[in-house]
Design an enzyme around this catalytic site. Structure first.
Site, PDB file in Angstrom:
ATOM      1  N   CYS A  46     -44.012  30.531 -48.705  1.00 24.89           N
ATOM      2  CA  CYS A  46     -44.760  30.328 -47.456  1.00 24.89           C
ATOM      3  C   CYS A  46     -46.103  31.044 -47.492  1.00 24.89           C
ATOM      4  O   CYS A  46     -47.112  30.522 -46.994  1.00 24.89           O
ATOM      5  CB  CYS A  46     -43.953  30.825 -46.257  1.00 24.89           C
ATOM      6  SG  CYS A  46     -42.371  29.992 -46.060  1.00 24.89           S
ATOM      7  N   THR A  47     -46.140  32.227 -48.078  1.00 24.52           N
ATOM      8  CA  THR A  47     -47.396  32.982 -48.145  1.00 24.52           C
ATOM      9  C   THR A  47     -48.434  32.203 -48.953  1.00 24.52           C
ATOM     10  O   THR A  47     -49.605  32.094 -48.563  1.00 24.52           O
ATOM     11  CB  THR A  47     -47.151  34.378 -48.760  1.00 24.52           C
ATOM     12  OG1 THR A  47     -46.147  35.038 -47.977  1.00 24.52           O
ATOM     13  CG2 THR A  47     -48.419  35.213 -48.786  1.00 24.52           C
TER      14      THR A  47
END
Ligand code: BEZ
Length: 211
Positions: A46-47
């Site tokens: 997600c980052t």
């Protein structure tokens, strides 16, 4: 709630975001929008994803697309995580992230991952046009990061095919030739586009994309 399908009006909602409260339809107004969910803050894939979306800021702007992220994490986590996203991705997060702790938005768009517990979102993408119609959907599992260049490419194709009787072939990229839609005969296509109509098969005709 059933997943919004192609051609549906994208459900409207009110939500808290890192940029303040928004009402989805008012916020997007007559722009295109990309609404995308992620499973959880402070997680590796997600980052990288939110970092990539931030780095593509000029590309979204050039196409008139507003982007909006969502997960079931709270505002405090979102705000703290933005620093990591910026450091890892090299660009400030210039778009809102919805804090969907109540899961209202995630349920409205069917973004909760089946069989993975109550709170984990899938990696969904909804491309919504200026009239609020859902034009494209993608759903990826937790383990597979999305390719946002592909989302941009698909927006290019949608915006182009809205301008005429065209379709785009496999792997098409902006600037390449397009397919004349099957509804138009080759004769009618030549009347409209001149000799710049290449008939590979009676049902497969290429022409130049409009400028
Ligand atoms: C990830 O983005 O890498 C991730 C998300 C949810 C759970 C585990 C990993």
């Amino acid at each position: 709630m059933a997943t919004p399908r192609l051609g549906d009006i994208a459900p409207d909602f009110q939500a808290e975001t890192t940029e303040g409260p928004i009402s989805f339809h008012d916020w997007k107004a007559d722009s295109w929008a990309v609404l995308f969910s992620h499973p959880a803050d402070f997680t590796p894939v997600c980052t990288t994803e939110l970092g990539r979306v931030a780095a593509l800021r000029d590309e979204w702007e050039r196409r008139g697309v507003k982007v909006l992220a969502v997960s079931v994490d709270g505002l405090t986590d979102h705000q703290a995580w933005k620093g990591d996203i910026e450091q890892v991705g090299g660009a400030a997060v210039g778009y809102p992230i919805i804090a969907d702790e109540s899961r209202r938005v995630s349920e409205l768009y069917d973004m909760i991952h089946p069989g993975e517990g109550d709170t984990s979102g899938v990696r969904s993408v909804f491309v919504v046009d200026p009239k609020n119609t859902v034009r494209l959907t993608l759903t990826y599992p937790k383990s597979v990061g999305r390719n946002f260049d592909e989302v941009l490419r698909a927006v290019d194709a949608l915006q182009l095919t809205d301008r005429g009787p065209f379709s785009t072939p496999a792997d098409w990229k902006d600037g390449q030739r397009v397919i004349v839609a099957p509804a138009l005969s080759t004769e009618d296509a030549r009347a409209r586009f001149g000799e710049d109509v290449e008939e590979v098969r009676p049902y497969l005709r290429y022409t130049s994309a409009p400028r």
